[in-house]
Design an enzyme around this catalytic site. Sequence first.
Site, mmCIF file in Angstrom:
data_model
loop_
_atom_site.group_PDB
_atom_site.id
_atom_site.type_symbol
_atom_site.label_atom_id
_atom_site.label_comp_id
_atom_site.label_asym_id
_atom_site.label_seq_id
_atom_site.Cartn_x
_atom_site.Cartn_y
_atom_site.Cartn_z
ATOM 1 N N LYS A 126 128.547 -32.368 -5.378
ATOM 2 C CA LYS A 126 128.081 -33.679 -4.944
ATOM 3 C C LYS A 126 126.705 -33.902 -5.580
ATOM 4 O O LYS A 126 125.682 -33.516 -5.042
ATOM 5 C CB LYS A 126 127.990 -33.728 -3.420
ATOM 6 C CG LYS A 126 128.213 -35.127 -2.810
ATOM 7 C CD LYS A 126 127.333 -36.226 -3.353
ATOM 8 C CE LYS A 126 125.904 -36.105 -2.873
ATOM 9 N NZ LYS A 126 125.056 -37.273 -3.365
ATOM 10 N N GLU A 185 117.077 -24.948 -0.624
ATOM 11 C CA GLU A 185 115.915 -24.837 -1.515
ATOM 12 C C GLU A 185 115.229 -26.188 -1.459
ATOM 13 O O GLU A 185 115.713 -27.161 -2.022
ATOM 14 C CB GLU A 185 116.370 -24.472 -2.938
ATOM 15 C CG GLU A 185 115.235 -23.919 -3.806
ATOM 16 C CD GLU A 185 114.418 -25.010 -4.462
ATOM 17 O OE1 GLU A 185 113.351 -25.351 -3.893
ATOM 18 O OE2 GLU A 185 114.833 -25.529 -5.500
ATOM 19 N N CYS A 209 109.677 -29.220 -7.534
ATOM 20 C CA CYS A 209 109.459 -28.715 -6.173
ATOM 21 C C CYS A 209 108.414 -27.601 -6.146
ATOM 22 O O CYS A 209 107.688 -27.447 -5.171
ATOM 23 C CB CYS A 209 110.770 -28.227 -5.571
ATOM 24 S SG CYS A 209 111.605 -26.939 -6.522
ATOM 25 N N GLU A 250 104.497 -33.534 0.385
ATOM 26 C CA GLU A 250 104.937 -33.452 -1.008
ATOM 27 C C GLU A 250 104.972 -34.849 -1.624
ATOM 28 O O GLU A 250 105.730 -35.712 -1.185
ATOM 29 C CB GLU A 250 106.314 -32.804 -1.089
ATOM 30 C CG GLU A 250 106.781 -32.554 -2.510
ATOM 31 C CD GLU A 250 108.108 -31.811 -2.568
ATOM 32 O OE1 GLU A 250 108.247 -30.913 -3.408
ATOM 33 O OE2 GLU A 250 109.007 -32.150 -1.762
#
Length: 490
Positions: free
Chosen positions: A183, A257, A291, A390
Amino acid sequence: MTPEGVNIKHPDKLFIGGEWVAATSGTQIELSSPATEEVVGRVAEASNADMDKAVAAAREAFDNGPWPNTPPAERGRKLMEMADVLEKRVPEMAAAWTAQVGGLASFAPMMHGGAVAQLRGIAALGESFDWVTQQKGQVVDTAIVAREPVGVVVGIAPWNAPFGIMANKVFYALIAGCPIIMKPSPETPLETYIIAEAAEAVGLPAGTVNLVPSGRDAADHLIHSPDIDKVTFTGSSAAGMHIAGVCGSKMTRCTMELGGKSAAIVRDDFPIEAAAGILGNTITVMSGQVCAMLSRAIVTKDRHDELAEAIAGVMKGIRIGTPDDPETQLGPLAMKRQLERVEMYIEEGRKSGADLVTGGSRPAHMNKGYYMEPTLFANVDNTSRIAQEEIFGPVLCLIPAEDEEDAIRIANESNFGLNGSVFTNDPQAAYDISRKVRTGVMGQNGMRMEFGMPFGGFKQSGMGREGGPEGLWPYLETKTILLDGAPSQL
């Protein structure tokens, strides 16, 4: 419709049960270039019904298909063939990445070629991993520990590095013996079509690899299915916590993650100009959309202003341009909503009282596309939003510390724990400080990555690891078999 240089046979279809099939929704996902804001491609969009079909196909492949019972070494050889196919298509994947998210064309071939090399390391686990071990037990004559496939896997990948992240999940699932349902992010589905075509080209059994691009609602329907056994997700911490909650409600295994707000601790022994060069150039990698990005830099107070001035000098020399220009160092952000997110955080930084040293605006010479200048905030309060959340853009926070111990405290004062770095010429000091920082990866003198080693985070940066043999463990169940004697064959 696909971008120039990307040759996909059936972008208007899904790959389910070994066949290219029309989506029941009858709708398509539109792909836009962040550099030109123009439509560059369209692919089929999966509905809830398509998700159910993909789950049924993968379930059949696991329960009754040959792949889970194929010896691991043989699975590894087949995956090596698949890596060969993917390697030939690196130019296409590079073109797809540049078209969809504005990744630099100069960097794209190396990025995707390196990802294929990583896949070969995963395939090699078919030979090197201890799939079954035997020993004498304390109570029984023979104790055997077998590692078996966890079952049907759903792989959900983000838009920033769509091929490497999804292919990693696919290869770990397949070497373990698990069918997988891909996906992809709706912004970057093209690479998964190439993965599906590679699986088809090498003759993987029907239902072993499935592809269902979709938006959020159908994806949520997919993860709620009682017939999946594991979800492996890379993306934001907010989405990851939602998915983990769904998985926890039915004990579906999951690997997460997630996001980061990684800190670089600049020790007093490290030269200011060298630190500025690393930090100022690192924050522009993939437009800051990484990330593991070193988005916080921590330095002692008496060196803070000098480092801020030096970083600003580096940032002002960064060449901003279109992703197809080989001289470009900083391309666009991936989409309009990401640009708006970064702009929101820059405004929050201004309100927080931090010093905006350089950047903070769209570049004047770029009148089209989602571009942002490299931006430095100095004298940042580590409890402020720009230091704690973030941003996922080319924005660096410089934070003053009293001393080295205070710098470690500041680094740990975060809900995240994905990556980090120590800038020092002393490897012992780098090691000692690394052991005190609560994060999954630490490097010396930069955003260091070693893709054959375990990668993952502490705290809200996720759970589980990807990379190396440790990356395989979450795709396996451990079975202990206690016997009165040794079997003739394992």
